[in-house]
Motif scaffolding. Structure first.
Motif, PDB file in Angstrom:
ATOM      1  N   LEU A 125      -8.013 -32.664  17.176  1.00 46.23           N
ATOM      2  CA  LEU A 125      -7.179 -33.658  16.504  1.00 46.23           C
ATOM      3  C   LEU A 125      -6.036 -34.133  17.402  1.00 46.23           C
ATOM      4  O   LEU A 125      -5.487 -35.218  17.202  1.00 46.23           O
ATOM      5  CB  LEU A 125      -6.579 -33.075  15.222  1.00 46.23           C
ATOM      6  N   THR A 238     -11.395 -42.130  20.731  1.00 46.29           N
ATOM      7  CA  THR A 238     -12.164 -42.175  19.476  1.00 46.29           C
ATOM      8  C   THR A 238     -13.568 -41.592  19.661  1.00 46.29           C
ATOM      9  O   THR A 238     -14.236 -41.263  18.690  1.00 46.29           O
ATOM     10  CB  THR A 238     -12.298 -43.615  18.959  1.00 46.29           C
ATOM     11  N   LEU A 242     -13.458 -35.879  15.314  1.00 49.31           N
ATOM     12  CA  LEU A 242     -14.113 -34.972  14.381  1.00 49.31           C
ATOM     13  C   LEU A 242     -15.626 -35.136  14.411  1.00 49.31           C
ATOM     14  O   LEU A 242     -16.375 -34.170  14.394  1.00 49.31           O
ATOM     15  CB  LEU A 242     -13.578 -35.264  12.976  1.00 49.31           C
ATOM     16  N   HIS A 243     -16.057 -36.413  14.496  1.00 47.98           N
ATOM     17  CA  HIS A 243     -17.488 -36.692  14.468  1.00 47.98           C
ATOM     18  C   HIS A 243     -18.210 -35.934  15.584  1.00 47.98           C
ATOM     19  O   HIS A 243     -19.239 -35.303  15.370  1.00 47.98           O
ATOM     20  CB  HIS A 243     -17.711 -38.197  14.612  1.00 47.98           C
ATOM     21  N   THR A 285     -22.307 -38.475   7.711  1.00 50.13           N
ATOM     22  CA  THR A 285     -21.373 -37.370   7.527  1.00 50.13           C
ATOM     23  C   THR A 285     -21.942 -36.348   6.555  1.00 50.13           C
ATOM     24  O   THR A 285     -21.909 -35.145   6.801  1.00 50.13           O
ATOM     25  CB  THR A 285     -20.021 -37.897   7.005  1.00 50.13           C
TER      26      THR A 285
ATOM     27  N   HIS B  39      -9.932 -29.844   1.132  1.00 50.55           N
ATOM     28  CA  HIS B  39     -10.739 -30.954   0.605  1.00 50.55           C
ATOM     29  C   HIS B  39     -10.686 -31.002  -0.920  1.00 50.55           C
ATOM     30  O   HIS B  39     -10.893 -32.047  -1.515  1.00 50.55           O
ATOM     31  CB  HIS B  39     -12.170 -30.822   1.107  1.00 50.55           C
ATOM     32  N   THR B 109     -17.629 -31.000   5.141  1.00 51.47           N
ATOM     33  CA  THR B 109     -18.133 -32.249   5.693  1.00 51.47           C
ATOM     34  C   THR B 109     -18.904 -33.048   4.637  1.00 51.47           C
ATOM     35  O   THR B 109     -18.780 -34.267   4.554  1.00 51.47           O
ATOM     36  CB  THR B 109     -19.041 -31.952   6.904  1.00 51.47           C
ATOM     37  N   THR B 112     -16.346 -34.577   2.399  1.00 50.75           N
ATOM     38  CA  THR B 112     -15.734 -35.722   3.064  1.00 50.75           C
ATOM     39  C   THR B 112     -16.665 -36.932   3.021  1.00 50.75           C
ATOM     40  O   THR B 112     -16.257 -38.047   2.692  1.00 50.75           O
ATOM     41  CB  THR B 112     -15.430 -35.379   4.545  1.00 50.75           C
ATOM     42  N   TYR B 116     -16.083 -40.586   1.211  1.00 49.44           N
ATOM     43  CA  TYR B 116     -16.157 -41.892   1.885  1.00 49.44           C
ATOM     44  C   TYR B 116     -17.076 -42.834   1.137  1.00 49.44           C
ATOM     45  O   TYR B 116     -16.779 -44.007   0.935  1.00 49.44           O
ATOM     46  CB  TYR B 116     -16.694 -41.726   3.313  1.00 49.44           C
ATOM     47  N   SER B 121     -12.622 -45.686   2.929  1.00 52.52           N
ATOM     48  CA  SER B 121     -11.643 -45.037   3.796  1.00 52.52           C
ATOM     49  C   SER B 121     -10.218 -45.544   3.566  1.00 52.52           C
ATOM     50  O   SER B 121      -9.284 -45.038   4.171  1.00 52.52           O
ATOM     51  CB  SER B 121     -12.039 -45.231   5.260  1.00 52.52           C
ATOM     52  N   SER B 221      -8.935 -39.056   4.906  1.00 50.56           N
ATOM     53  CA  SER B 221      -8.537 -38.378   6.147  1.00 50.56           C
ATOM     54  C   SER B 221      -7.438 -37.333   5.921  1.00 50.56           C
ATOM     55  O   SER B 221      -7.163 -36.525   6.798  1.00 50.56           O
ATOM     56  CB  SER B 221      -8.068 -39.402   7.167  1.00 50.56           C
ATOM     57  N   LEU B 224      -8.502 -33.251   6.390  1.00 45.75           N
ATOM     58  CA  LEU B 224      -8.582 -32.527   7.660  1.00 45.75           C
ATOM     59  C   LEU B 224      -7.195 -32.131   8.161  1.00 45.75           C
ATOM     60  O   LEU B 224      -6.963 -31.009   8.598  1.00 45.75           O
ATOM     61  CB  LEU B 224      -9.296 -33.390   8.690  1.00 45.75           C
TER      62      LEU B 224
END
Lengths: 603, 296
Positions: A125, A238, A242-243, A285, B39, B109, B112, B116, B121, B221, B224
């Motif tokens: 992060l 970017t 996290l991805h 995700t 979360h 995840t 999350t 979304y 977002s 977001s 996290l």
């Protein structure tokens, strides 16, 4: 085909496969697929680093995406501003990655586990913040652009030759990675995964070993970062968020984190599979999460082992040995040392768990330590091993004071031990497990991964030493079996073998008989007796009074942290105080008589 | 330093403390660090926004809805990501709860991803107050939502602290976290305890959604960032201690706001990371944690 020839041909076959993949563009591979394969190679590299730290060493360093980013930014910066040579740039990227990997791993050095996982995740992060703080040199939020095309010795590489570089570097890394994992130095990481208690008892400095794991695990991520920077000539924070962190973890779990080439398989599945298509973007995700959840629950070892089992079924199997006949081979002479414990005190708060205990253990003798639960036996054992430092008193081995040394240093120099619950790392054969007792004798990292002559020399010596130990313990027929999966009694023998491999001056056996049936205890008594004959100094911490009376020369009875009585086993058995506090009163039973017979019979 | 800044820091820190309570609850009851813990709060903020605006429910009812959603979600996470590992695990692997780290990261995840898909977002308002204006307090200025968060964290910390020490469930958790096998022999149903811990942590995490959301807005977001910083608060205070979590969270929040004020906001997270590293180096058991003796 004969196995030795196979071993010889393996490297040639491997090089052939790498060369073939590198030559694919000239065999008709188009640009799109070249790019796809490069992406697989890059992700595979990053994942292999995670496999080393998490899969093998058991340290979940989730910061691999940040390490990857560090490599990419370092490479981009160097190529753009300093020197554009693909080899040098990769070298720099790897070094910077190692640095970041070690910083990311720092939380794990003392604590490991969650601290490491989340602390290193934190680093991911921080990447955008950090890049933005550096500002202009790294391109800030806009990203680092205009990274030149790669050059090698001043010659610009077109995309075909860059592809070749990527394939060759990836191939080389995986060869070295394999050589590391399939070696005693690799076994060392598995020892780490079984916990600090074990690794320090084998003389491994967990602190240094963890650092080593983080550093080595960072190298491939740095290399992949350099490839990333060159691939598009553009690096942006970017790309490493996290991805990417989740992608790496998912690929590792999917391919099998305890595997070598599974890293590439996982990377290929996630790069080329349906997940990569844009139709899935919204759900990607959720799908990653599902991979981690389902994979973590149902396939803790990934899909590679499944494929391997499938392959193994197609091949004729090796006959599985079913005999458990344990020989009565002799042990090579053991140079036992004299252990002097004098007036040792160890208190926890107000509780003096060990309160002024003195005892002596001599070579060629079996010294037993008995006492009810809470009498301080285990604490004393931990003080002698070095897990606790004594508050007062002295510990000497052959006259040298060792009381201030750490557990791992004591283990390196003097003390070998077994555990109440056998502690054996997963996935190691009996042979390899026993050999981990002699880690201090293994050759260094470089000699190992490059398979230098010194490595092969050590392999031969270790084979002789280890086979002698296995023969004496009567477990030679189990040499190739997975040690952790064996029955308790055999695991105890394996642990004993591992302790012996370290050539200890003092051998501490912590409740070796617990959980064994009568036959196994009899067998064990025989083994311990033969060890004594070989000259070992044996300290037996035991609940099993039958075993004690049958084998030991001197018995110390502990009660409430102090020595209640000491003497020969028969004197102790007759001692009124001991009878009252510990044994209860009853006749010597048949079982004990059997044990004595068994013991005498092997003399 | 001005009181206004301190109060702003306390408000942020209060949220970290609440997240850290959630971590503590599952660590003590199930022996698992639940990565999906923050979360629950993120989901809570969205559910609160939806219940307030679309359903037009009164605030107490909104909280009830959030609590129920969180309890169910907590149970689902426990049943899918934690319980199977405990039953499948044949032998104890390396470190504690590594498998759960992977599976709860997986669960987080999924949560999350679903958030979304459902909410997108962009941040959504959680209109708890019609008019969240600043009020004077102890010589500083503070929003009503900030005061509410701080008060909630203080109250929850106190309640949890007392509850851990007094209630049957709390004592059972203590026993479990000391020695799982011994607790089982004493008749503690560790299976049920684990589920209960996740349900309570989920209910608590989501239940405060309306309060947290009033301050932070509902945004995916958020999870996290809270997951990480709540964990730092936990480390700072000492794993297992609710008082530690409270103190650690508040201190972290104030430190973060001060850093942003004096060094610039790019240094905020960096400072938190530095604090985290320092704690681990200097006092790895945290402020209120106890050093664990090594057992062989």
């Amino acid at each position: 085909m004969n196995p030795q020839l196979m071993t010889r041909l393996r490297p040639i076959g491997y090089a052939g496969v790498v060369a073939l993949v590198a030559a694919l563009p000239w065999l008709g591979l188009d640009l799109f697929w070249m790019r796809q394969l490069m992406l697989v190679a890059m992700l595979g590299l990053v994942v292999s680093g995670l496999n080393l730290t998490f899969g093998y060493a058991g340290e979940l360093a989730l910061g691999q995406a940040a390490v990857y980013a560090a490599g990419a930014y370092a490479a981009g910066y160097v190529a753009k501003n300093l020197v554009n040579d693909v080899v040098l740039v990769m070298l720099v990227a790897a070094c910077v990655a190692v640095l970041v990997g070690v910083v990311a791993g720092a939380p794990g050095i003392r604590l490991g586990g969650w601290m490491l996982a989340i602390g290193s995740f934190f680093l991911v992060l921080l990447v955008p913040d950090f890049v933005n703080l550096i500002g202009e040199p790294l391109g800030g939020y806009e990203g680092l652009s205009l990274i030149p095309l790669p050059q090698l010795l001043g010659v610009e590489l077109d995309q075909y030759y860059f592809y070749v570089v990527v394939v060759v570097v990836t191939g080389a890394w995986f060869a070295l990675f394999r050589n590391l994992v399939m070696s005693p130095r690799g076994a060392e990481f598995r020892v780490l995964s079984a916990g600090e208690t074990l690794s320090s008892s084998l003389g491994v400095s967990t602190y240094r070993l963890k650092l080593k794991a983080y550093a080595i695990g960072a190298v491939p991520a740095g290399l992949a970062g350099a490839m990333f920077a060159y691939l598009d000539g553009y690096v942006s924070s970017t790309s490493f968020g996290l991805h990417t962190a989740l992608l790496v973890l998912a690929a590792s779990v999917l391919g099998g984190m305890h595997t070598i080439y599974g890293a590439l398989l996982g990377a290929a599945l996630l790069t080329l599979g349906p997940m990569s298509s844009s139709a899935f973007e919204d759900y990607s995700t959720v799908a990653f999460g599902a991979f981690l959840l389902i994979g973590g629950v149902f396939l803790p070892r990934g899909i590679t082992p499944l494929l391997r089992n499938l392959l193994a079924r197609l091949q004729p199997g090796r006959p599985v040995s079913t005999s458990t006949q344990h020989g009565s081979g002799r042990f090579a002479p053991v140079a036992g040392g004299r252990l002097d414990v004098s007036a040792v005190v160890k208190a926890f708060g107000g509780n003096r768990a060990v309160d002024g205990v003195s005892l002596v253990a001599e070579p060629g003798r079996i010294t037993a330590l008995i006492g009810p639960n809470g009498s301080g036996k285990t604490t004393l054992l931990n003080v002698v091993s070095g897990y606790y430092l004594a508050d007062e008193g002295e510990l000497r081995i052959n006259g040298d004071e060792v009381g201030q040394l750490s557990a791992s240093r004591r283990a390196r120099r003097h003390i070998g031990r077994t555990f109440q619950t056998p502690t054996i790392p997963p996935d190691l054969s009996v042979f390899d497990t026993i050999r981990t007792g002699a880690l201090k004798k293994e050759v260094g990292l470089l000699a190992t991964v490059l398979r230098l002559p010194s490595y092969h020399r050590r392999q031969r010596d270790a084979a002789v030493e280890t086979e002698a130990i296995m023969a004496a313990l009567g477990i030679s027929d189990r040499a190739d079996d997975e040690a952790a999966a064996l029955p308790l009694g055999t695991r105890r023998l394996v642990e004993l073998g591992r302790a012996l491999a370290s050539e200890p001056a003092v051998l501490l056996l912590d409740e070796v008989a617990s959980g064994l049936d009568e036959d196994e205890v009899t067998e064990l008594a025989g083994v311990i007796g033969r060890l004594r004959t070989a000259g070992a100094t044996i300290v037996l911490v035991e609940h099993n009074f039958d075993l004690i009376t049958s084998v030991s020369d001197t018995v110390y009875v502990l009660a409430e942290g102090a020595v209640l009585a000491s003497g020969g086993p028969l004197d102790i058995a007759q001692d009124d105080k001991v009878r009252q506090t510990y044994l209860g009163s009853g006749p010597v039973d048949r079982k004990r008589a059997d044990l004595v017979d068994a013991y005498l019979g092997t003399e | 330093m001005s009181m206004t800044l301190v109060l702003a820091g306390l408000a942020i820190g209060a949220i970290y403390a609440i997240i850290a309570y959630g971590y503590n609850l599952t660590v003590t009851t199930a022996g698992v660090l639940n990565f999906a813990n923050a979360h629950m709060t993120m989901i809570g903020t969205f559910v609160a926004a939806w219940a307030l605006t679309s359903l037009g429910l009164a605030v107490p009812l909104v909280i009830v809805v959030c609590v129920l959603v969180g309890a169910v979600l907590g149970l689902v996470v426990e049943l899918t990501a934690v319980a199977p590992l405990k039953s499948f695990r044949l032998r104890r692997g390396g470190g504690v709860g590594h498998g759960e780290l992977v599976t709860t990261v997986g669960a987080s995840t999924i949560v999350t991803g679903l958030a979304y898909i459902i909410w997108g977002s962009d941040p959504i308002q959680v209109p708890l107050f019609d008019d969240d204006r600043r009020v004077s307090f102890l010589g500083g200025e503070v929003r009503k939502s900030d005061l509410l968060v701080i008060g909630t964290a203080l109250m929850l910390g106190l309640v949890l602290h007392v509850w851990t020490q007094r209630s049957r469930l709390g004592l059972a958790s203590l026993a479990q976290s000391e020695d799982r096998d011994a607790a089982m022999l004493q008749g503690v149903n560790v299976r049920l305890l684990s589920s209960a811990g996740f349900v309570i942590a989920g209910a608590l995490g989501s239940g405060v959604g309306v309060i947290v959301g009033a301050k932070t807005l509902a945004v995916v977001s958020l999870a996290l960032v809270l997951a990480i910083k709540g964990f730092v608060a936990l480390t700072l205070g000492g794993v297992g201690s609710h008082v530690g979590a409270l103190v650690g969270g508040l201190a972290l929040g104030v430190g973060e706001v001060m850093t942003a004020r004096w060094l610039g906001s790019d240094y905020r997270s960096l400072m938190v990371f530095v604090v985290f590293m320092l704690v681990l180096l200097v006092r790895p058991q945290g402020l209120f944690g106890t050093k664990e003796g090594r057992t062989v």
